[in-house]
Design an enzyme around this catalytic site. Structure first.
Site, PDB file in Angstrom:
ATOM      1  CG  ASP A 245      18.067  -7.036  45.812  1.00  0.00           C
ATOM      2  OD1 ASP A 245      18.545  -8.189  45.893  1.00  0.00           O
ATOM      3  OD2 ASP A 245      16.917  -6.745  46.184  1.00  0.00           O
TER       4      ASP A 245
ATOM      5  CE  LYS B  35      15.522 -14.532  48.323  1.00  0.00           C
ATOM      6  NZ  LYS B  35      14.085 -14.441  48.313  1.00  0.00           N
TER       7      LYS B  35
ATOM      8  CD  GLN C 120      14.303 -13.806  43.387  1.00  0.00           C
ATOM      9  OE1 GLN C 120      14.370 -14.865  42.752  1.00  0.00           O
ATOM     10  NE2 GLN C 120      13.830 -13.760  44.616  1.00  0.00           N
TER      11      GLN C 120
ATOM     12  CG  HIS D 126      12.491  -7.769  48.486  1.00  0.00           C
ATOM     13  ND1 HIS D 126      12.712  -7.520  49.818  1.00  0.00           N
ATOM     14  CD2 HIS D 126      11.989  -9.022  48.414  1.00  0.00           C
ATOM     15  CE1 HIS D 126      12.357  -8.587  50.526  1.00  0.00           C
ATOM     16  NE2 HIS D 126      11.913  -9.515  49.695  1.00  0.00           N
TER      17      HIS D 126
ATOM     18  CB  CYS E 296       8.798  -8.531  50.327  1.00  0.00           C
ATOM     19  SG  CYS E 296       8.574  -9.652  51.699  1.00  0.00           S
TER      20      CYS E 296
HETATM   21  N1  PMP Z   1      15.750  -8.669  47.280  1.00  0.00           N
HETATM   22  C1  PMP Z   1      15.127  -9.518  46.491  1.00  0.00           C
HETATM   23  C2  PMP Z   1      14.976  -9.209  45.037  1.00  0.00           C
HETATM   24  C3  PMP Z   1      14.623 -10.703  47.026  1.00  0.00           C
HETATM   25  O1  PMP Z   1      13.999 -11.587  46.229  1.00  0.00           O
HETATM   26  C4  PMP Z   1      14.782 -10.955  48.409  1.00  0.00           C
HETATM   27  C5  PMP Z   1      14.201 -12.204  49.049  1.00  0.00           C
HETATM   28  N2  PMP Z   1      12.838 -12.400  48.744  1.00  0.00           N
HETATM   29  C6  PMP Z   1      15.458 -10.032  49.186  1.00  0.00           C
HETATM   30  C7  PMP Z   1      15.938  -8.899  48.584  1.00  0.00           C
HETATM   31  C8  PMP Z   1      15.709 -10.240  50.645  1.00  0.00           C
HETATM   32  O2  PMP Z   1      16.517 -11.351  50.837  1.00  0.00           O
HETATM   33  P1  PMP Z   1      16.712 -11.962  52.298  1.00  0.00           P
HETATM   34  O3  PMP Z   1      15.356 -12.038  52.910  1.00  0.00           O
HETATM   35  O4  PMP Z   1      17.316 -13.302  52.040  1.00  0.00           O
HETATM   36  O5  PMP Z   1      17.628 -11.044  53.036  1.00  0.00           O
END
Ligand code: PMP
Length: 407
Positions: free
Chosen positions: A201, A227, A204, A124, A365
């Site tokens: 990270d 999430k 998910q 991401h 993203c």
């Molecule tokens: N890493 C991953 C794998 C994600 O899915 C996301 C959210 N789409 C993020 C980081 C970023 O999370 P947040 O926008 O809640 O800070």
């Protein structure tokens, strides 16, 4: 799947009773953000409605009760991740802030020009850009471990990138764009053998499966509450105590101090050293309600249910000729990412929306992941504990319509 009664759980989520364009809402975008059960909504409402006051310095009962409710969330996160100590749980705005905190506090303090950070090809953006900012500040180098055609990390190539200059490996536990579940336990052990620290990270993964940071031996682990069926604006950074103790504060302000004079300030104890300013009090209280909610159902059961849905969806999509599924690794979470020949993902998303089916379309993203697979973006259907086979059927019916229109 088996005794998992998703239909019963659906009743806990008020939004799932809504209609879109006159059709029942079919929500297939949980990977972007999960819907909220009534228990979370009630907890947030209650935090503002009957239990609200600023926390930590209150001498009066209302403030002390709010403090207890907020701090109970820290205990819930500790238990959820099986961290050893509550002091190892730092509240942040979300995974993004957690990663930036590690980059700016740990990275700027302990990394030097020429040191290397290893990422994967399926990050991401929030696990890429903070490291690029750090690179531009102090001259570290970024290396990228490739994935194979199934979207799984190539372990030989990953191992070959590790060396004496590797100081950090930062990687997703589960890819948000194509659903790959990485063999993080193996990768962490390999990184540690090379003398590197590891940041996972877990955005998910935490909503998808039980996570044990001690069994994994992760040095840093981040995720966002939203999430996990919880509120936006709050998440957690887990880090081993010794790392947090050695790291300087990231933000300065109230709450993170022990003493302040104009000459010198000393820091509060862990984890408050990293929590400057009035926190997201109601968010923390809602976070705990979300954790309690999924724990009562059981993350192992949620995982089995979502896996079964993903497999069912995968099979049904395989029946549509014009669909190419992106990310076919054996180890995958509840995410289906695909493109349809002759269509742009946004066209597919728009037609599905008219049928009440909410999916995400675009690069998620994760532009480098899209580049890896040679697509501008994908259509992504992602599952939560409230999804059913009927939702998958509605998706497939919608896609049949798309195929008809684009012929
Ligand atoms: N890493 C991953 C794998 C994600 O899915 C996301 C959210 N789409 C993020 C980081 C970023 O999370 P947040 O926008 O809640 O800070």
């Amino acid at each position: 799947a088996g005794d998992f009664d998703a239909h019963a759980y659906r009743a806990d989520f008020p939004v799932l009773g809504e209609t879109m364009h006159g059709k029942p809402l079919v929500f297939l975008d949980t990977a972007a953000s999960a819907q909220k059960p009534q228990a979370v909504i009630d907890a947030v409402n209650g935090a503002y409605g009957s239990g609200y006051a600023n926390i930590h310095r209150g001498i009066y009962k209302l403030s002390q009760d709010a403090t207890d409710a907020y701090e109970a969330a820290r205990d819930a996160v500790r238990e959820l991740l099986n961290a050893a100590e509550r002091e190892e749980i730092v509240f942040v705005r979300g995974a993004t802030e957690g990663i930036n905190l590690v980059a700016q506090s740990w990275g700027r303090t302990f990394l030097a020009p020429g040191d290397q950070i290893v990422l994967t090809e399926i990050e991401h953006h929030s696990n890429i850009v903070p490291w690029q900012l750090l690179r531009d500040q102090i001259g570290v180098e970024i290396k990228v471990a490739p994935v194979d055609d199934s979207g799984q990390v190539d372990l030989d190539a990953f191992t070959a990138l590790l060396g004496p200059k590797t100081k950090l490996v930062a990687m997703p536990h589960v890819s948000n764009s194509i659903g790959t579940v990485l063999p993080v336990e193996t990768m962490i052990a390999l990184a540690h053998d090379a003398g590197a620290k590891v940041l996972i990270d877990g955005c998910q993964a935490v909503p998808h499966q039980p996570v044990d940071v001690r069994a994994l031996d992760a040095d840093f682990y981040v995720f966002s509450a939203h999430k996990l069926y919880g509120p936006t604006g709050i998440g957690a950074l887990y880090a081993k105590r010794a790392l947090l103790e050695a790291m300087p504060p990231y933000h300065g302000g109230g709450d993170m101090i022990a003493t302040v004079t104009f000459e010198k300030t000393t820091w509060n104890d862990l984890p408050y050293k990293f929590e400057a300013g009035t926190p997201h009090i109601a968010g923390g209280i809602g976070f705990k309600a979300a954790i309690d909610y999924v724990q009562a159902i059981g993350l192992d059961r949620i995982e089995a249910h979502v896996d079964a849905l993903r497999r069912y969806g995968e099979q049904r999509l395989a029946g549509i000729n014009s669909i190419r599924q992106i990310g076919t690794a054996e180890a995958r979470a509840g995410i289906l990412s695909f493109v349809m020949e002759g269509t742009h993902p946004h066209d597919v998303g728009t037609i599905l929306d008219r049928a009440g089916v909410a999916v995400r379309c675009g690069h998620h993203c994760a532009q480098p992941t899209m580049d890896r697979f040679g697509v501008p973006g994908t259509v992504r259907a992602s599952f939560g504990l409230y999804n059913t086979e009927q939702d998958v059927d509605a998706l497939v019916d919608g896609l049949a319509k798309v195929a008809e229109i684009f012929g």
